[in-house]
Design a protein around this motif. Structure first.
Motif, PDB file in Angstrom:
ATOM      1  N   GLU A 112      -3.209 128.172  49.126  1.00 50.74           N
ATOM      2  CA  GLU A 112      -3.156 126.711  49.160  1.00 50.74           C
ATOM      3  C   GLU A 112      -1.866 126.221  49.830  1.00 50.74           C
ATOM      4  N   ASP A 113      -0.891 127.138  49.920  1.00 49.31           N
ATOM      5  CA  ASP A 113       0.406 126.791  50.526  1.00 49.31           C
ATOM      6  C   ASP A 113       0.360 126.799  52.053  1.00 49.31           C
ATOM      7  N   PHE A 114      -0.784 127.107  52.620  1.00 52.67           N
ATOM      8  CA  PHE A 114      -0.863 127.236  54.080  1.00 52.67           C
ATOM      9  C   PHE A 114      -0.979 125.851  54.714  1.00 52.67           C
ATOM     10  N   PRO A 115      -0.074 125.498  55.612  1.00 57.82           N
ATOM     11  CA  PRO A 115      -0.011 124.121  56.124  1.00 57.82           C
ATOM     12  C   PRO A 115      -1.242 123.712  56.938  1.00 57.82           C
ATOM     13  N   GLN A 116      -1.644 122.482  56.749  1.00 58.72           N
ATOM     14  CA  GLN A 116      -2.756 121.926  57.517  1.00 58.72           C
ATOM     15  C   GLN A 116      -2.465 121.986  59.019  1.00 58.72           C
ATOM     16  N   ASP A 117      -1.191 121.814  59.374  1.00 54.14           N
ATOM     17  CA  ASP A 117      -0.817 121.863  60.796  1.00 54.14           C
ATOM     18  C   ASP A 117      -1.234 123.180  61.448  1.00 54.14           C
ATOM     19  N   TYR A 118      -1.066 124.259  60.705  1.00 54.59           N
ATOM     20  CA  TYR A 118      -1.422 125.571  61.251  1.00 54.59           C
ATOM     21  C   TYR A 118      -2.940 125.682  61.416  1.00 54.59           C
ATOM     22  N   LYS A 139      -1.347 132.056  47.037  1.00 55.17           N
ATOM     23  CA  LYS A 139      -0.260 132.070  48.017  1.00 55.17           C
ATOM     24  C   LYS A 139      -0.653 132.943  49.209  1.00 55.17           C
ATOM     25  N   THR A 140      -0.241 132.493  50.380  1.00 56.60           N
ATOM     26  CA  THR A 140      -0.584 133.181  51.625  1.00 56.60           C
ATOM     27  C   THR A 140       0.191 134.500  51.751  1.00 56.60           C
ATOM     28  N   PHE A 141      -0.447 135.477  52.330  1.00 54.04           N
ATOM     29  CA  PHE A 141       0.188 136.762  52.643  1.00 54.04           C
ATOM     30  C   PHE A 141       1.497 136.519  53.403  1.00 54.04           C
ATOM     31  N   PHE A 142       2.543 137.248  52.976  1.00 60.87           N
ATOM     32  CA  PHE A 142       3.862 137.053  53.579  1.00 60.87           C
ATOM     33  C   PHE A 142       4.457 138.402  53.970  1.00 60.87           C
ATOM     34  N   TRP A 143       4.960 138.466  55.194  1.00 55.67           N
ATOM     35  CA  TRP A 143       5.647 139.678  55.650  1.00 55.67           C
ATOM     36  C   TRP A 143       7.001 139.280  56.235  1.00 55.67           C
ATOM     37  N   SER A 144       8.032 140.031  55.883  1.00 59.79           N
ATOM     38  CA  SER A 144       9.296 139.801  56.584  1.00 59.79           C
ATOM     39  C   SER A 144       9.860 141.130  57.049  1.00 59.79           C
ATOM     40  N   GLY A 145      10.482 141.093  58.206  1.00 61.68           N
ATOM     41  CA  GLY A 145      10.994 142.319  58.799  1.00 61.68           C
ATOM     42  C   GLY A 145      12.208 142.050  59.663  1.00 61.68           C
ATOM     43  N   LYS A 146      12.930 143.130  59.881  1.00 61.72           N
ATOM     44  CA  LYS A 146      14.156 143.048  60.682  1.00 61.72           C
ATOM     45  C   LYS A 146      14.091 144.122  61.768  1.00 61.72           C
ATOM     46  N   TYR A 147      14.248 143.692  63.003  1.00 64.33           N
ATOM     47  CA  TYR A 147      14.204 144.627  64.123  1.00 64.33           C
ATOM     48  C   TYR A 147      15.583 145.234  64.371  1.00 64.33           C
ATOM     49  N   HIS A 148      15.569 146.499  64.778  1.00 60.66           N
ATOM     50  CA  HIS A 148      16.810 147.172  65.159  1.00 60.66           C
ATOM     51  C   HIS A 148      17.238 146.696  66.548  1.00 60.66           C
ATOM     52  N   ASN A 149      18.408 147.126  66.956  1.00 59.48           N
ATOM     53  CA  ASN A 149      18.982 146.588  68.189  1.00 59.48           C
ATOM     54  C   ASN A 149      18.133 146.840  69.428  1.00 59.48           C
ATOM     55  N   ASP A 150      17.433 147.971  69.476  1.00 56.60           N
ATOM     56  CA  ASP A 150      16.640 148.258  70.676  1.00 56.60           C
ATOM     57  C   ASP A 150      15.258 147.609  70.605  1.00 56.60           C
ATOM     58  N   LEU A 151      14.940 146.952  69.489  1.00 55.20           N
ATOM     59  CA  LEU A 151      13.674 146.237  69.271  1.00 55.20           C
ATOM     60  C   LEU A 151      12.464 147.164  69.251  1.00 55.20           C
ATOM     61  N   ASN A 152      12.699 148.470  69.352  1.00 47.81           N
ATOM     62  CA  ASN A 152      11.573 149.406  69.318  1.00 47.81           C
ATOM     63  C   ASN A 152      11.188 149.807  67.901  1.00 47.81           C
ATOM     64  N   SER A 159     -14.419 128.464  59.962  1.00 45.91           N
ATOM     65  CA  SER A 159     -15.272 128.327  58.775  1.00 45.91           C
ATOM     66  C   SER A 159     -15.262 129.599  57.927  1.00 45.91           C
ATOM     67  N   GLY A 160     -14.849 130.712  58.526  1.00 50.55           N
ATOM     68  CA  GLY A 160     -14.738 131.962  57.766  1.00 50.55           C
ATOM     69  C   GLY A 160     -13.328 132.230  57.269  1.00 50.55           C
ATOM     70  N   LEU A 161     -12.468 131.229  57.392  1.00 47.60           N
ATOM     71  CA  LEU A 161     -11.090 131.381  56.889  1.00 47.60           C
ATOM     72  C   LEU A 161     -11.020 130.766  55.492  1.00 47.60           C
ATOM     73  N   GLN A 162     -11.019 131.617  54.493  1.00 48.93           N
ATOM     74  CA  GLN A 162     -11.024 131.152  53.110  1.00 48.93           C
ATOM     75  C   GLN A 162      -9.649 130.602  52.721  1.00 48.93           C
ATOM     76  N   VAL A 163      -9.650 129.429  52.052  1.00 47.17           N
ATOM     77  CA  VAL A 163      -8.405 128.881  51.509  1.00 47.17           C
ATOM     78  C   VAL A 163      -8.500 128.950  49.985  1.00 47.17           C
ATOM     79  N   ILE A 164      -7.682 129.785  49.382  1.00 47.69           N
ATOM     80  CA  ILE A 164      -7.777 130.053  47.945  1.00 47.69           C
ATOM     81  C   ILE A 164      -6.922 129.055  47.168  1.00 47.69           C
ATOM     82  N   LYS A 165      -7.591 128.248  46.339  1.00 49.13           N
ATOM     83  CA  LYS A 165      -6.869 127.253  45.530  1.00 49.13           C
ATOM     84  C   LYS A 165      -5.898 127.941  44.592  1.00 49.13           C
ATOM     85  N   GLY A 166      -4.671 127.458  44.588  1.00 43.24           N
ATOM     86  CA  GLY A 166      -3.668 128.034  43.701  1.00 43.24           C
ATOM     87  C   GLY A 166      -3.104 129.358  44.200  1.00 43.24           C
TER      88      GLY A 166
END
Lengths: 308, 308
Positions: free
Chosen positions: B52-58, B79-92, B70-77
């Protein structure tokens, strides 16, 4: 038919890969360059040095490939340059086990008179001062001077390297060396900085990931042929350089379009070199095999796209 | 105009690269695939799930790109899948800092009726069982089923992965994953082994080193465009997949020659994706820019060689 002058080591190598190991076998940058260039209709000569221990069979091999060895000094009582190395499992990196400079330590190259008018000068990996002394011996400036070097000279003779780089047309260098030389991670930016140092053309070799040719704002990419097995990478870079310069000396055309073809010819020959230990594959390589694989390179890379 | 059904994550990403970092921004495999495919004349739909936290703008962004959600389910209550990551200096390479599955943990995909006859089915990286359940919902077998996956499923759901792989036509996988899946270092041999597992076509992605397309004994190589700067690699592989499948759905031709073109289109779009954080570059990408860069790809790779 153009004249190609090759300067570089003629050596013994002892190689260990995950697939086996060799005793002392024929090696050296100039050897690989010369063998690759012998696939083309060129007059080529090697300027180098070996010791008295260097087998006559190896000298015969070079002359049978129509390589002029009057500039290959044989030092009485001297021992030939020897390198041994061991490749890691992925074959992308190696440890040097031993480097015995021997006669190379006091090597002063002397260009034979009949090659002082060479069309293409290929400076294989050597001390930058030695490379420069060869340029200075030429009667007239070659149409194209190509230089190969390595990180060792960036660590130990950077100023001399920068000096010789001012005088050349093409540098061939691997990706890590390009980054070390320029302090730029992006190869596009590295090539830009190297252009400013002198060379109009910059070839960045990426081993199994192919090679890039930069010229001003233009860039061309040649992949390495995907192989079932790489047996021994030794000499692949020099074989590339030999195919590159051999083709250019034969065709006597140094347009960007023709340099593209030269990069493909170099990549093509390098794909054979790595199939056997040392020079084994290159010694017996036939024109038909070379042409068949050039067709594979076309199929590997050519596509049609219509813009909408 | 063909129909393209896309299954994969729609997510929040937080990304750190040597050039900066973002708060939670739009991410997810299906998002990148959909944006890339929107460059082609296709009818596309995304099957996925958000909270439900997924913005209407998106959501609006996706529908503005003519993607059926129409096949994108919005689940009331939820939270959207979240990933965070940090790339190393060579970006590989990168470290995953955080993965919050949230609504993805209980995701059961439901294919909208109007896309059960899709021509091309693009299965973005998800649990192999989830990917298989989508195949089983199709009314008739799509002309082409393309699957992307990653090493995580090889570690944690190998048998399920092998099962879904039996049912697909094209797998897109990176070089290290291809090696892990097959135990072969040589990518040529890895592709041979994957062919035996099911897919007629094997695409091996090598990041900045390009991509290989294998089909039986044939192979085609598309380089990555050499860029001055790679800003953020996130989504490049999915953008590749979106360009690849979008082009194939538009052209409705799955010959090897047309798959070559699809690889070039995928590589071309991926070269834009990495120029900005997240989806920023892809959101505003114009046809003219795309076409100009396709010409660059031609110049980068095309050559003429006459055999002697």
């Amino acid at each position: 038919m153009g004249k190609l002058l090759i300067v570089g080591t003629v050596a013994f190598d002892a190689i260990e890969t995950p697939f086996g190991k060799t005793d002392k076998i024929l090696g050296g940058a100039a050897t690989f360059i010369g063998l690759a260039a012998s696939q083309f209709r060129v007059k080529s000569a090697i300027v180098s040095v070996v010791g008295e221990d260097f087998p006559q069979d190896y000298l015969n091999l070079l002359t049978e490939k129509n390589i002029d060895i009057s500039g290959l000094q044989v030092i009485k009582g001297g021992k030939t340059f020897f390198w041994s190395g061991k490749y890691h499992n992925d074959l992308n990196s190696r440890d040097t086990l031993s480097t015995e400079l021997n006669v190379l330590a006091d090597f002063t190259p002397v260009v034979p008179n009949n090659f002082k008018d060479a069309d293409v000068l290929m400076l294989g990996n050597l001390h930058p001062d030695t490379q420069l002394s060869v340029i200075n011996q030429m009667e007239e400036r070659p149409k194209l001077i190509v230089l190969d070097t390595m990180n060792f000279w960036m660590d130990h003779a950077l100023e001399a390297l920068k000096e010789v780089i001012k005088h050349i047309d093409v540098i061939t260098i691997n990706d890590e060396e390009a980054r070390q030389l320029t302090g730029e991670h992006s190869l596009v930016r590295a090539a830009e900085k190297i252009h400013v140092m002198g060379p109009k053309f910059v070839v960045i070799k990426k081993g199994e990931h192919g090679a890039l040719l930069f010229h001003k704002s233009k860039v061309f990419f040649a992949p390495a042929l995907p192989l079932e097995e790489v047996f021994d990478p030794t000499g692949a870079g020099d074989t590339f350089a030999g195919g590159f310069t051999g083709y250019l000396a034969e065709s006597e055309n140094i347009s960007f379009n023709n340099l593209k073809s030269a990069v493909i010819h170099g990549s093509n020959l390098a794909s054979f070199c790595v199939e056997r230990f040392g020079t084994e594959r290159m010694e017996k390589l036939e024109k038909k095999e070379v042409n068949n694989r050039l067709l594979q390179f076309k199929e590997l890379t050519q596509f049609d796209i219509e813009l909408q």
